[in-house]
Write an enzyme that holds these catalytic residues in place. Structure first.
Site, PDB file in Angstrom:
ATOM      1  N   ARG A  28      -2.815 -15.130  -7.139  1.00 28.11           N
ATOM      2  CA  ARG A  28      -3.684 -14.431  -6.190  1.00 28.11           C
ATOM      3  C   ARG A  28      -3.504 -15.076  -4.810  1.00 28.11           C
ATOM      4  NH1 ARG A  28      -3.964 -10.772  -9.255  1.00 28.11           N
ATOM      5  NH2 ARG A  28      -5.762 -10.094 -10.461  1.00 28.11           N
TER       6      ARG A  28
ATOM      7  N   HIS B 181       2.795  -7.387  -3.976  1.00 28.41           N
ATOM      8  CA  HIS B 181       2.054  -7.441  -5.252  1.00 28.41           C
ATOM      9  C   HIS B 181       2.698  -6.529  -6.303  1.00 28.41           C
ATOM     10  CE1 HIS B 181      -2.182  -8.388  -7.045  1.00 28.41           C
ATOM     11  NE2 HIS B 181      -1.280  -8.241  -8.024  1.00 28.41           N
TER      12      HIS B 181
END
Ligand code: GLV
Length: 309
Positions: A224, A272
């Site tokens: 993350r 991502h």
């Protein structure tokens, strides 16, 4: 029983089709078309609006569409006591392993440097790197981190892993807890972050951690964005202490177009995509949990709200 599908990033048509292969009679409600909220007993979610889930009085299970569940737990109004299951899917894990291996090999085999040499029309050979002496450090040895560590170990790298609590994995030297972090970092040439994002791991890749890595180390983050203190990473890239960073995750996402990462010569970034959930395979653990919810059997892949993963 009705299932609520609540995700802005995932295709409800594909997911509904995948669910109906296994549960032909499942009543699926695609948010915000919820129908009677009293019917909803389970919800599949990715980045739901905070406060939304407490509107369903009969909700008995929250199914995360992501492996990481910080997007669920970040909701300050999450209904208390409702179990949360993370996504555990061999297809998702395999995608993460591929990305991790590609990233490590890129730095290990100097592709980043050869890309620069090519732009400069330079024919120059660098020494062949020694795989067995290349220290790979995997931060986080959960479902995904453990699989990455073992795949890298199979290449012959010197792989170590760091986790909050002791874990033993074949071919992986284990370090754990606060006291294990420094010695783990000292032997890490390529750091791979696969931690869950929790209060304890937010900002873990900061100035102090980066300084504890050997000079010339690389950083790969597939966990993350919140794990990295961006200004500290940029400072250590600029000083030359960290040689390069491969980043797939950011805070916020999408990465703002004026962010210094975009044009930093030592940063490679992807939007991502390390692993994208494929409904055909990822539906299986969801179906299993829905069946268990119905029969009262113990649920799988449950999240501990206190530890945050
Ligand atoms: C995606 O980032 C996930 O958590 O699966």
């Amino acid at each position: 029983m009705a299932l609520l599908f609540l995700s802005k990033g995932d295709d409800p048509v594909k997911w509904s089709a995948a669910l109906r292969v296994h549960l032909p009679d499942l009543d699926i409600r695609v948010w915000p078309e919820t129908g009677n909220i009293e019917d909803i007993e389970a919800a599949m979610v990715w980045m739901h609006p905070p406060g939304e889930l407490k509107r369903y009085p009969k909700l008995r299970l929250i199914l995360s569409l992501g492996a990481g569940v910080n997007h669920v737990l970040d909701d300050p109004d999450l209904p208390p006591g409702v179990p949360i299951a993370r996504m555990v899917d061999p297809g998702l894990t395999a995608g993460m392993v591929e990305y991790a291996v590609a990233g490590v090999l890129r730095y290990h085999r100097n592709f980043d440097v050869y890309e620069r040499f090519q732009r400069e029309s330079r024919w120059k050979k660098l020494p062949t790197p020694d795989t067995a002496r290349r220290g790979i450090g995997v931060l986080g040895l959960g479902e995904i981190g453990g699989a990455c560590a073992q795949a890298l170990s199979a290449f012959g790298f010197a792989v170590a892993g760091w986790s909050r609590t002791p874990k033993s994995l074949e071919g992986v030297t284990g370090y754990f807890g606060a006291e294990g972090l420094k010695p783990f970092l000292a032997r890490t040439d390529i750091l791979l972050c696969v931690l869950p994002l929790t209060a304890a791991t937010r900002g873990i890749i900061n100035r102090e951690l980066l300084a504890a890595l050997p000079k010339g180390a690389f950083v790969i983050n597939i966990a993350r964005g919140g794990h990295v203190v961006d200004r500290d990473l940029i400072a250590s890239l600029d000083s030359g202490h960290i040689a390069g960073a491969l980043l797939d995750v950011f805070e916020p996402e999408p990465l703002p177009s004026d962010h210094p990462y975009w044009h930093h010569p030592k940063v490679t970034l992807t939007p991502h995509i390390a692993s994208l959930t494929n409904p055909e395979t990822a539906v299986l653990p969801i179906v299993e949990n829905l069946k268990r919810l119905k029969s009262g059997a113990p649920l799988l892949n449950l999240v501990d709200r206190v530890s945050g993963y």
